[in-house]
Design a protein around this motif. Sequence first.
Motif, PDB file in Angstrom:
ATOM      1  N   GLU A 137      48.641 -78.738  22.642  1.00 29.91           N
ATOM      2  CA  GLU A 137      47.226 -78.429  22.857  1.00 29.91           C
ATOM      3  C   GLU A 137      46.847 -78.606  24.324  1.00 29.91           C
ATOM      4  O   GLU A 137      46.084 -77.804  24.886  1.00 29.91           O
ATOM      5  CB  GLU A 137      46.366 -79.358  21.971  1.00 29.91           C
ATOM      6  CG  GLU A 137      44.882 -79.101  22.059  1.00 29.91           C
ATOM      7  CD  GLU A 137      44.470 -77.803  21.373  1.00 29.91           C
ATOM      8  OE1 GLU A 137      43.431 -77.246  21.751  1.00 29.91           O
ATOM      9  OE2 GLU A 137      45.201 -77.348  20.471  1.00 29.91           O
ATOM     10  N   GLN A 138      47.368 -79.649  24.942  1.00 32.00           N
ATOM     11  CA  GLN A 138      47.043 -79.903  26.340  1.00 32.00           C
ATOM     12  C   GLN A 138      47.597 -78.811  27.248  1.00 32.00           C
ATOM     13  O   GLN A 138      46.920 -78.343  28.181  1.00 32.00           O
ATOM     14  CB  GLN A 138      47.601 -81.274  26.751  1.00 32.00           C
ATOM     15  CG  GLN A 138      47.211 -81.700  28.154  1.00 32.00           C
ATOM     16  CD  GLN A 138      47.773 -83.062  28.506  1.00 32.00           C
ATOM     17  OE1 GLN A 138      48.496 -83.656  27.697  1.00 32.00           O
ATOM     18  NE2 GLN A 138      47.436 -83.546  29.700  1.00 32.00           N
ATOM     19  N   GLU A 139      48.853 -78.356  26.986  1.00 33.81           N
ATOM     20  CA  GLU A 139      49.436 -77.275  27.794  1.00 33.81           C
ATOM     21  C   GLU A 139      48.655 -75.981  27.640  1.00 33.81           C
ATOM     22  O   GLU A 139      48.485 -75.226  28.608  1.00 33.81           O
ATOM     23  CB  GLU A 139      50.895 -77.058  27.385  1.00 33.81           C
ATOM     24  CG  GLU A 139      51.840 -78.166  27.851  1.00 33.81           C
ATOM     25  CD  GLU A 139      53.258 -77.949  27.356  1.00 33.81           C
ATOM     26  OE1 GLU A 139      54.176 -78.576  27.916  1.00 33.81           O
ATOM     27  OE2 GLU A 139      53.460 -77.161  26.402  1.00 33.81           O
ATOM     28  N   TYR A 140      48.187 -75.736  26.435  1.00 33.73           N
ATOM     29  CA  TYR A 140      47.432 -74.501  26.231  1.00 33.73           C
ATOM     30  C   TYR A 140      46.121 -74.531  27.018  1.00 33.73           C
ATOM     31  O   TYR A 140      45.729 -73.536  27.635  1.00 33.73           O
ATOM     32  CB  TYR A 140      47.159 -74.295  24.736  1.00 33.73           C
ATOM     33  CG  TYR A 140      46.445 -72.976  24.442  1.00 33.73           C
ATOM     34  CD1 TYR A 140      47.157 -71.800  24.310  1.00 33.73           C
ATOM     35  CD2 TYR A 140      45.055 -72.943  24.314  1.00 33.73           C
ATOM     36  CE1 TYR A 140      46.511 -70.603  24.063  1.00 33.73           C
ATOM     37  CE2 TYR A 140      44.391 -71.748  24.066  1.00 33.73           C
ATOM     38  CZ  TYR A 140      45.123 -70.582  23.944  1.00 33.73           C
ATOM     39  OH  TYR A 140      44.474 -69.389  23.715  1.00 33.73           O
ATOM     40  N   GLN A 141      45.421 -75.638  26.976  1.00 31.18           N
ATOM     41  CA  GLN A 141      44.139 -75.714  27.662  1.00 31.18           C
ATOM     42  C   GLN A 141      44.304 -75.682  29.183  1.00 31.18           C
ATOM     43  O   GLN A 141      43.451 -75.141  29.889  1.00 31.18           O
ATOM     44  CB  GLN A 141      43.407 -76.999  27.240  1.00 31.18           C
ATOM     45  CG  GLN A 141      43.012 -77.045  25.769  1.00 31.18           C
ATOM     46  CD  GLN A 141      42.033 -75.942  25.392  1.00 31.18           C
ATOM     47  OE1 GLN A 141      41.255 -75.461  26.234  1.00 31.18           O
ATOM     48  NE2 GLN A 141      42.048 -75.555  24.122  1.00 31.18           N
ATOM     49  N   HIS A 145      45.375 -70.708  28.711  1.00 38.25           N
ATOM     50  CA  HIS A 145      44.081 -70.211  28.252  1.00 38.25           C
ATOM     51  C   HIS A 145      43.826 -68.812  28.817  1.00 38.25           C
ATOM     52  O   HIS A 145      44.077 -68.529  29.991  1.00 38.25           O
ATOM     53  CB  HIS A 145      42.965 -71.164  28.675  1.00 38.25           C
ATOM     54  CG  HIS A 145      41.609 -70.689  28.253  1.00 38.25           C
ATOM     55  ND1 HIS A 145      41.186 -70.707  26.943  1.00 38.25           N
ATOM     56  CD2 HIS A 145      40.572 -70.173  28.984  1.00 38.25           C
ATOM     57  CE1 HIS A 145      39.963 -70.236  26.864  1.00 38.25           C
ATOM     58  NE2 HIS A 145      39.556 -69.901  28.093  1.00 38.25           N
ATOM     59  N   ASP A 146      43.318 -67.924  27.934  1.00 38.23           N
ATOM     60  CA  ASP A 146      42.994 -66.541  28.318  1.00 38.23           C
ATOM     61  C   ASP A 146      41.714 -66.141  27.596  1.00 38.23           C
ATOM     62  O   ASP A 146      41.559 -66.417  26.389  1.00 38.23           O
ATOM     63  CB  ASP A 146      44.143 -65.595  27.955  1.00 38.23           C
ATOM     64  CG  ASP A 146      43.975 -64.214  28.581  1.00 38.23           C
ATOM     65  OD1 ASP A 146      42.941 -63.977  29.244  1.00 38.23           O
ATOM     66  OD2 ASP A 146      44.883 -63.370  28.417  1.00 38.23           O
ATOM     67  N   ASP A 147      40.831 -65.452  28.343  1.00 32.01           N
ATOM     68  CA  ASP A 147      39.550 -65.047  27.742  1.00 32.01           C
ATOM     69  C   ASP A 147      39.728 -64.003  26.647  1.00 32.01           C
ATOM     70  O   ASP A 147      38.933 -63.935  25.711  1.00 32.01           O
ATOM     71  CB  ASP A 147      38.613 -64.514  28.827  1.00 32.01           C
ATOM     72  CG  ASP A 147      38.255 -65.599  29.846  1.00 32.01           C
ATOM     73  OD1 ASP A 147      38.314 -66.789  29.470  1.00 32.01           O
ATOM     74  OD2 ASP A 147      37.946 -65.238  31.013  1.00 32.01           O
ATOM     75  N   GLY A 148      40.750 -63.181  26.744  1.00 30.53           N
ATOM     76  CA  GLY A 148      40.954 -62.132  25.741  1.00 30.53           C
ATOM     77  C   GLY A 148      41.687 -62.599  24.502  1.00 30.53           C
ATOM     78  O   GLY A 148      41.789 -61.843  23.528  1.00 30.53           O
ATOM     79  N   TRP A 149      42.215 -63.805  24.538  1.00 29.69           N
ATOM     80  CA  TRP A 149      42.975 -64.331  23.408  1.00 29.69           C
ATOM     81  C   TRP A 149      42.437 -65.726  23.058  1.00 29.69           C
ATOM     82  O   TRP A 149      42.189 -66.547  23.933  1.00 29.69           O
ATOM     83  CB  TRP A 149      44.462 -64.454  23.753  1.00 29.69           C
ATOM     84  CG  TRP A 149      45.186 -63.140  23.835  1.00 29.69           C
ATOM     85  CD1 TRP A 149      45.129 -62.260  24.853  1.00 29.69           C
ATOM     86  CD2 TRP A 149      46.045 -62.592  22.844  1.00 29.69           C
ATOM     87  NE1 TRP A 149      45.904 -61.167  24.593  1.00 29.69           N
ATOM     88  CE2 TRP A 149      46.493 -61.349  23.351  1.00 29.69           C
ATOM     89  CE3 TRP A 149      46.487 -63.010  21.585  1.00 29.69           C
ATOM     90  CZ2 TRP A 149      47.355 -60.525  22.636  1.00 29.69           C
ATOM     91  CZ3 TRP A 149      47.354 -62.191  20.887  1.00 29.69           C
ATOM     92  CH2 TRP A 149      47.784 -60.957  21.406  1.00 29.69           C
ATOM     93  N   THR A 154      46.777 -66.714  19.279  1.00 27.73           N
ATOM     94  CA  THR A 154      48.054 -66.977  19.959  1.00 27.73           C
ATOM     95  C   THR A 154      49.018 -67.711  19.031  1.00 27.73           C
ATOM     96  O   THR A 154      50.218 -67.393  18.987  1.00 27.73           O
ATOM     97  CB  THR A 154      47.804 -67.789  21.227  1.00 27.73           C
ATOM     98  OG1 THR A 154      46.835 -67.119  22.039  1.00 27.73           O
ATOM     99  CG2 THR A 154      49.080 -67.964  22.024  1.00 27.73           C
ATOM    100  N   ASP A 155      48.496 -68.674  18.267  1.00 23.86           N
ATOM    101  CA  ASP A 155      49.360 -69.373  17.301  1.00 23.86           C
ATOM    102  C   ASP A 155      49.887 -68.422  16.245  1.00 23.86           C
ATOM    103  O   ASP A 155      51.059 -68.507  15.835  1.00 23.86           O
ATOM    104  CB  ASP A 155      48.579 -70.511  16.646  1.00 23.86           C
ATOM    105  CG  ASP A 155      48.216 -71.608  17.643  1.00 23.86           C
ATOM    106  OD1 ASP A 155      48.875 -71.668  18.708  1.00 23.86           O
ATOM    107  OD2 ASP A 155      47.273 -72.385  17.357  1.00 23.86           O
ATOM    108  N   ILE A 195      53.118 -66.090  28.350  1.00 23.01           N
ATOM    109  CA  ILE A 195      53.132 -67.513  27.987  1.00 23.01           C
ATOM    110  C   ILE A 195      54.506 -68.123  28.244  1.00 23.01           C
ATOM    111  O   ILE A 195      54.615 -69.256  28.763  1.00 23.01           O
ATOM    112  CB  ILE A 195      52.708 -67.683  26.517  1.00 23.01           C
ATOM    113  CG1 ILE A 195      51.234 -67.331  26.350  1.00 23.01           C
ATOM    114  CG2 ILE A 195      52.977 -69.094  26.024  1.00 23.01           C
ATOM    115  CD1 ILE A 195      50.740 -67.348  24.927  1.00 23.01           C
ATOM    116  N   CYS A 196      55.582 -67.380  27.916  1.00 17.11           N
ATOM    117  CA  CYS A 196      56.937 -67.892  28.154  1.00 17.11           C
ATOM    118  C   CYS A 196      57.170 -68.139  29.646  1.00 17.11           C
ATOM    119  O   CYS A 196      57.759 -69.164  30.043  1.00 17.11           O
ATOM    120  CB  CYS A 196      57.975 -66.922  27.613  1.00 17.11           C
ATOM    121  SG  CYS A 196      58.018 -66.834  25.809  1.00 17.11           S
ATOM    122  N   GLY A 197      56.704 -67.229  30.505  1.00 17.33           N
ATOM    123  CA  GLY A 197      56.875 -67.405  31.942  1.00 17.33           C
ATOM    124  C   GLY A 197      56.116 -68.598  32.476  1.00 17.33           C
ATOM    125  O   GLY A 197      56.639 -69.365  33.304  1.00 17.33           O
TER     126      GLY A 197
END
Length: 454
Positions: A137-141, A145-149, A154-155, A195-197
Amino acid sequence: MATGADVRDILELTGGDNDAPISKKDFINSEKKKAKKTTEALTFKRPEGMHREVYALLYSDKKDAPPLLPSDTTQGYRTVKAKLGCKKVRPWKWMPFTNPARKDGAIFHHWRRTAEEGKDYPFARFNKTVQVPVYSEQEYQLYLHDDGWTKAETDHLFDLCKRFDLRFVVVHDRYDHQQYRKRSVEDLKERYYCICGKLMKVRAASGAEPKIYIFDAGHERRRKEQLDKLFNRTPEQVAEEEYLTTELRKIEGRKKEREKKAQDLQKLIKAADTNTELRRAEKRVSKKKLPQKRETEKPAVPETAGIKFPDFKSAGVTLRSQRMKLPSSVGQKKIKAIEQILTEQGVDLNPMTTEEIVQMFNELRSDLVLVYELKQALSNCEYEQQMLRHRYEALLKAGGGGGGGDALAWPGLMDDIKVEAKEQIIDVVGAPLTPNSVIEEANESGRIKYPSCQ
């Protein structure tokens, strides 16, 4: 004492009992049997001229015919037959097994050796899975984070990628378009690889540069649009495209031909420029040194002029008529021209082959070939001179002046043309001084006089 059996052994007699007395017929029959044996041995005698090794390939010691197919009597490189009954048969057992690739815990049964009971399923090692990255959760935030997704979308995407091993066409088919926005295959790929990059950059060690795969979604969309257009073409459009491709190939071929001709023309122009410069330099040198050379040097026919007959200096007997044979370097046109001139002058084509006649006949034909080459060179130079004259008159008319008065403006032009024509003839034949007299006589009389053969 020698018995009857010993006597029969010595005389190679057969038949009858050993104790029977020897009669006169036995001796007579023994001679016939010996003759039959000798005749049989003569039939298998090796022919004269045939080597012993070749004859041995035809027949063996037992007079057997050679084999039709190669045979191998050795023990190597042969399939070993199964040796049954040597060992005890290994027992087999009908036992259950589970496949580790399946997550439902299904149980199957198959025959297996009792020694392999309890081992893993051997084909489970071929089950390869894709390692889909997992984020917190911390890495995602912080990074993803993307406004379109949204995070839930994403999950859902990563869950499907892990479930179907990155088969994005299947992922797009199973994607929940009702709950989330409608996405294309390119959108799903772009989000996943982005996201992988980012995760590889964040998790990489300090100082290391990880290799990141960059997915170009715009290029992929354009590629599919082009494929759709290519697939939806009408037959008329296909025919028009084929016609245009053929026309393009023709245009490219003509362009290559023009470029090749232009290169050849440039080479000719350069060669002509170099020739003119060399001729001008030769003129300047010849004007200074030609009178001295004419006084000292004598006119001589060069070695390259005429026909060069081969010399028969090899050992052995040769016919003198072979020296009259024309070499292969003389063309058919020259041979026909020589024969025509000889028939007009009344000379035999095959004269008596004496030493003097052969030498004079060869010299005569060599002179005829020289005159023929001079005539051709003279006609070519006259044609070029005429073309230059017409070109000169056209240039004078284009300049606006008259032909007669302006011709005197360049008094040395026609002399240069004549000298250039003479030099071309000299270059063709290869004689610097001898052909000039022939050309002057031809210019005066208007035709070439062939030498008299009488």
